[in-house]
Motif scaffolding. Structure first.
Motif, short mmCIF file in Angstrom:
data_model
loop_
_atom_site.label_atom_id
_atom_site.label_comp_id
_atom_site.label_asym_id
_atom_site.label_seq_id
_atom_site.Cartn_x
_atom_site.Cartn_y
_atom_site.Cartn_z
N PHE A 193 1.01 -1.13 -0.08
CA PHE A 193 -0.09 0.06 0.19
C PHE A 193 0.86 1.20 -0.01
CE2 PHE A 193 0.83 -0.58 4.36
CZ PHE A 193 0.94 0.59 5.05
N LEU A 194 2.09 1.05 0.38
CA LEU A 194 2.95 2.24 0.58
C LEU A 194 3.35 2.73 -1.02
CD1 LEU A 194 5.35 1.42 3.42
CD2 LEU A 194 3.40 3.14 3.32
N GLY A 195 3.07 1.87 -1.81
CA GLY A 195 3.80 2.19 -3.02
C GLY A 195 2.50 2.94 -3.94
N TYR A 196 1.26 2.37 -3.75
CA TYR A 196 0.27 2.91 -4.62
C TYR A 196 -0.60 4.36 -3.86
CZ TYR A 196 -2.72 -0.77 -2.21
OH TYR A 196 -3.05 -1.61 -1.06
N LEU A 197 -0.45 4.44 -2.48
CA LEU A 197 -1.16 5.74 -1.85
C LEU A 197 -0.01 6.54 -2.37
CD1 LEU A 197 -2.72 4.00 1.19
CD2 LEU A 197 -3.82 4.65 -0.93
N SER A 198 -0.15 7.29 -3.11
CA SER A 198 1.22 8.20 -3.46
C SER A 198 1.20 9.47 -2.98
CB SER A 198 1.05 8.34 -5.17
OG SER A 198 0.07 9.10 -5.61
N GLU A 199 -0.07 10.03 -2.55
CA GLU A 199 -0.05 11.30 -1.56
C GLU A 199 -0.02 11.16 -0.16
OE1 GLU A 199 -2.83 14.36 -2.92
OE2 GLU A 199 -3.36 13.34 -4.71
N LEU A 200 0.58 9.95 0.43
CA LEU A 200 0.50 9.76 1.82
C LEU A 200 1.68 10.55 2.26
CD1 LEU A 200 -1.38 8.22 3.79
CD2 LEU A 200 0.28 6.20 3.52
N LYS A 201 1.29 11.24 3.62
CA LYS A 201 2.45 11.90 4.18
C LYS A 201 2.66 11.63 5.68
CE LYS A 201 3.33 14.73 0.58
NZ LYS A 201 4.54 14.63 0.18
N ALA A 202 1.66 11.00 6.12
CA ALA A 202 1.71 10.71 7.83
C ALA A 202 1.22 9.15 7.72
CB ALA A 202 1.02 11.77 8.43
N LEU A 203 1.74 8.22 8.55
CA LEU A 203 1.36 6.89 8.82
C LEU A 203 1.46 6.69 10.20
CD1 LEU A 203 0.77 4.13 7.71
CD2 LEU A 203 3.28 3.79 7.52
N THR A 204 0.54 5.99 10.89
CA THR A 204 0.32 5.74 12.21
C THR A 204 0.17 4.31 12.45
OG1 THR A 204 -0.66 7.90 12.98
CG2 THR A 204 -0.88 6.07 14.47
N LEU A 205 0.99 3.45 13.15
CA LEU A 205 0.87 2.08 13.13
C LEU A 205 0.72 1.76 14.59
CD1 LEU A 205 3.66 0.83 10.52
CD2 LEU A 205 1.21 1.24 10.26
N GLN A 206 -0.37 0.87 14.81
CA GLN A 206 -0.42 0.42 16.29
C GLN A 206 -0.31 -1.25 16.07
OE1 GLN A 206 -3.53 1.70 19.18
NE2 GLN A 206 -3.81 -0.73 19.58
N ILE A 207 0.88 -1.64 16.19
CA ILE A 207 1.28 -2.95 15.95
C ILE A 207 2.55 -3.56 16.77
CG2 ILE A 207 2.51 -4.36 13.99
CD1 ILE A 207 1.45 -2.68 11.80
N ASN A 208 2.21 -4.67 16.83
CA ASN A 208 3.31 -5.31 17.85
C ASN A 208 4.25 -6.06 17.09
OD1 ASN A 208 4.63 -7.19 19.73
ND2 ASN A 208 2.92 -8.55 20.33
N PHE A 209 5.55 -5.31 17.31
CA PHE A 209 6.63 -5.71 16.21
C PHE A 209 7.72 -6.84 17.12
CE2 PHE A 209 5.74 -1.62 14.42
CZ PHE A 209 5.44 -2.06 13.04
N CYS A 210 7.07 -7.31 18.36
CA CYS A 210 8.03 -8.14 19.09
C CYS A 210 8.29 -9.30 18.46
CB CYS A 210 7.37 -8.27 20.53
SG CYS A 210 8.40 -9.34 21.72
N GLN A 211 7.22 -10.03 17.91
CA GLN A 211 7.72 -11.28 17.07
C GLN A 211 7.72 -11.18 15.62
OE1 GLN A 211 8.12 -13.74 18.74
NE2 GLN A 211 7.80 -12.61 20.64
#
Length: 617
Positions: A193-211
């Motif tokens: 999605f980072l490739g086709y949402l061309s006008e995106l400026k701000a991204l917020t992620l609530q993801i558990n990256f531990c594993q």
């Protein structure tokens, strides 16, 4: 009145442009009469008797399981709709077809098992569907029609899958802000999605990256080829996460990111220290750690010693973290670091020894300060904004000198008196917040913004116009027929009222000149103004009074009238709005330059009317 047109016109032009941009951006500007808040009203459905001109509607915290097309059908002017925490399980595709002007829609914290189809909303800008019970991020084809959508929030506790094409319906939307929240059992997350949402400026992620440390690296890598410059990571690691790989090593290569925030995360003190070292070597301009929980696995805990000069970071936010400052070594802040927030860290008065003279903005809210170190603050010649709220400060020292300071927050402290001399070292102050302090009303702290002196023959105008307009603007006025203490001598009442008022406003008319009591009030107020060496007098000319028509006992009044340092009550209605804005601003401050700026701010909403009036004349 004094000629302030060059300054005012410049300020008004700037404010007019700002206001135009605000409207052009689509922001809903809604009068109070068109706002309806029915949150927590035990509703089981949308009321059918809502006014058709409703523009803002909040029905959150009710028990409404289904939203049909009938519920909002009659609200064609609706601009903002909030329906959170209602147990909502289904939304018909036609639910919003009667709301073509809707710009903001919040359906978060409900029980939707799938992301609903959204139809008939050509102006929708903000959409929040987060914290629901659907398992994937898959969007329906109706999202292709949201051609104004600039911000969307998706995901919830059960969301476990982001497929390659789940967000494809947004490909033609002018989306600039995206929030994705995944559950604890995240199984797949495709970053295409980072490739086709061309006008995106701000991204917020609530993801558990531990594993899933590889996912974090993939996101950072893919961001380097996008226009995203702001990344907010919530709950980066859960409590007691056994990180198999050092995720912080990847933070040196953040690509085009300029603003990075970590919120509500767990971290060991050693991991934080390493993350900080890596991040300050990146091209970031803003770095924030907010409300993070730390496990101390190093003897010194979290200690900041320095930020290297080669770092490009301009803003650092370390709010609500157990930060410590070294006892025997001063923190070395680079000159390009201009904004710092240490709010929520109990650092005490010692933090003043670690401040940089290059700061423009400093947030020391809730840092356990009990007094201000004016010697340390004197070196901060460029400081424009200082926040000191929620501390235990007892006084604003008279030798405080911050020549560039424009905004000062001292709310929620232990201050009981404000003295005029404490503000003399703040010549550019525009905004002061001193709310929620235990103020005591005495001769050093005025009880009223103004004492109003007027003739009884002008009482009707004073009550219906002057008092009404100023008290609506939250100004505290002293009026003799309402506020004089019964049983006391009239002269004593006059003296007490003038002394306990910041200003004295004289409503001048032929009746005023002929009133003995008005003459006495003017006499006393003049002498008080001379004694305190402050301009505490304001004159409102209700009707023309030629200066030469006044007797010698009105020598000072004749001087003011000749110098035109007064406000004249205008006959034309549009000019009256300007009159009220000017008078209100003058009662809020004593500094003339601040008066002019406040006048401009207070009459920003009049710019259009004033411009049109000028064009027609």
């Amino acid at each position: 009145m004094e000629d302030v047109s060059p300054l005012l016109s410049s300020l008004l032009l700037s404010l007019l442009v700002t206001e135009w941009i605000k409207v052009a951006a689509g922001t809903c500007i809604i009068p109070d009469k068109d706002q309806i808040d029915l949150s927590d009203h035990n509703l089981t459905g949308v009321p059918s008797n809502l006014p058709q001109n409703t523009q803002y509607l909040d029905i959150s915290f009710n028990s409404i399981s289904t939203l049909t097309s009938e519920g909002l059908a009659g609200l064609s002017a609706l601009c903002i709709f909030k329906m959170t925490n209602c147990g909502l399980t289904s939304i018909l595709p036609t639910a919003f077809q009667g709301n073509p002007r809707l710009e903001e829609l919040d359906l978060s914290f409900n029980a939707l098992s799938t992301i609903p189809e959204i139809q008939g909303l050509p102006k929708l800008r903000l959409l929040d569907l987060s914290e629901n019970l659907y398992e994937s991020f898959t969007l329906g084809q109706t999202f292709q029609n949201l051609q104004s959508l600039s911000s969307i929030s998706l995901g919830g506790p059960r969301t476990s899958h982001l497929g390659k094409s789940d967000l494809k319906p947004l490909i033609s939307s002018p989306l600039r802000e995206l929030t994705l929240r995944a559950g604890a059992e995240l199984t797949y997350f495709d970053t295409d999605f980072l490739g086709y949402l061309s006008e995106l400026k701000a991204l917020t992620l609530q993801i558990n990256f531990c594993q899933m440390p590889k996912l974090f690296r993939d996101i950072l890598f893919d961001l380097q080829t996008t226009g995203v410059d702001t990344l907010i990571i919530e709950k980066f690691l859960p409590e007691f996460c056994d990180v198999s790989a050092n995720l912080t090593d990847d933070l040196r290569n953040v690509g085009k990111l300029r603003h990075l925030t970590f919120e509500n995360s767990w971290c060991s003190s050693s991991d934080f220290s390493q993350a900080f070292v890596n991040l300050i070597q990146s091209p970031l301009q803003t770095l924030s750690f907010r409300n993070c929980t730390y496990v101390q696995d190093t003897p010194a805990g979290l200690v900041i010693l320095s930020v290297p000069d080669f770092s490009k970071i301009e803003i650092v936010d370390l709010s609500f973290n157990p930060i410590k400052l070294p006892d025997h070594k001063k923190v070395n802040w680079p000159p390009h670091l201009r904004n710092l927030s240490l709010s929520g860290n109990l650092l005490g008065n010692a933090l003043f020894d670690h401040l940089s003279p290059h700061f423009l903005s400093l947030n020391l809210t809730q840092t356990d300060i009990t007094s201000l170190n004016t010697e340390a603050l004197h070196h901060m010649k460029d400081l424009k904004e200082l926040s000191l709220g929620s501390n235990a400060i007892r006084e604003l020292p008279p030798d405080l000198a911050l020549p560039a300071l424009e905004e000062l927050h001292l709310d929620r402290n232990s201050i009981n008196t404000l003295k005029p001399e404490s503000f003399r070292g703040l010549p550019k102050l525009k905004k002061f917040n001193g709310g929620h302090n235990p103020f005591v009303c005495d001769c050093n702290l005025y009880c009223y913004h103004a004492f109003i002196s007027y003739s009884e023959k002008d009482a009707e105008w004073v009550q219906s116009e002057l008092v009404h307009q100023l008290e609506v603007a939250n100004l505290h006025l002293c009026i003799h027929e309402r506020d004089f203490v019964p049983g006391e001598w009239v002269i004593d009442n006059i003296i007490n009222s003038v002394e306990s008022s910041y200003k004295t406003v004289f409503v001048l008319s032929q009746s005023f000149v002929q009133s003995e009591w008005c003459n006495y009030e003017l006499f006393f107020a003049q002498h008080r103004a001379i004694d305190i060496q402050e301009d505490s007098l304001l004159f409102v000319l209700l009707e023309p009074i030629p200066p030469d028509s006044l007797s010698r006992k009105f020598q000072r009044l004749r001087y003011f009238l000749r110098q035109q340092t007064y406000l004249q009550w205008p006959d034309e209605e549009p000019k009256r709005r300007l009159f009220w804005a000017s008078l209100t601003a003058m009662l809020r401050t004593a500094d003339r330059s601040v008066v002019l700026r406040q006048v401009a701010e207070d009459i920003a909403d009049l710019c259009h009317d004033v411009t049109e009036s000028a064009e027609h004349t």
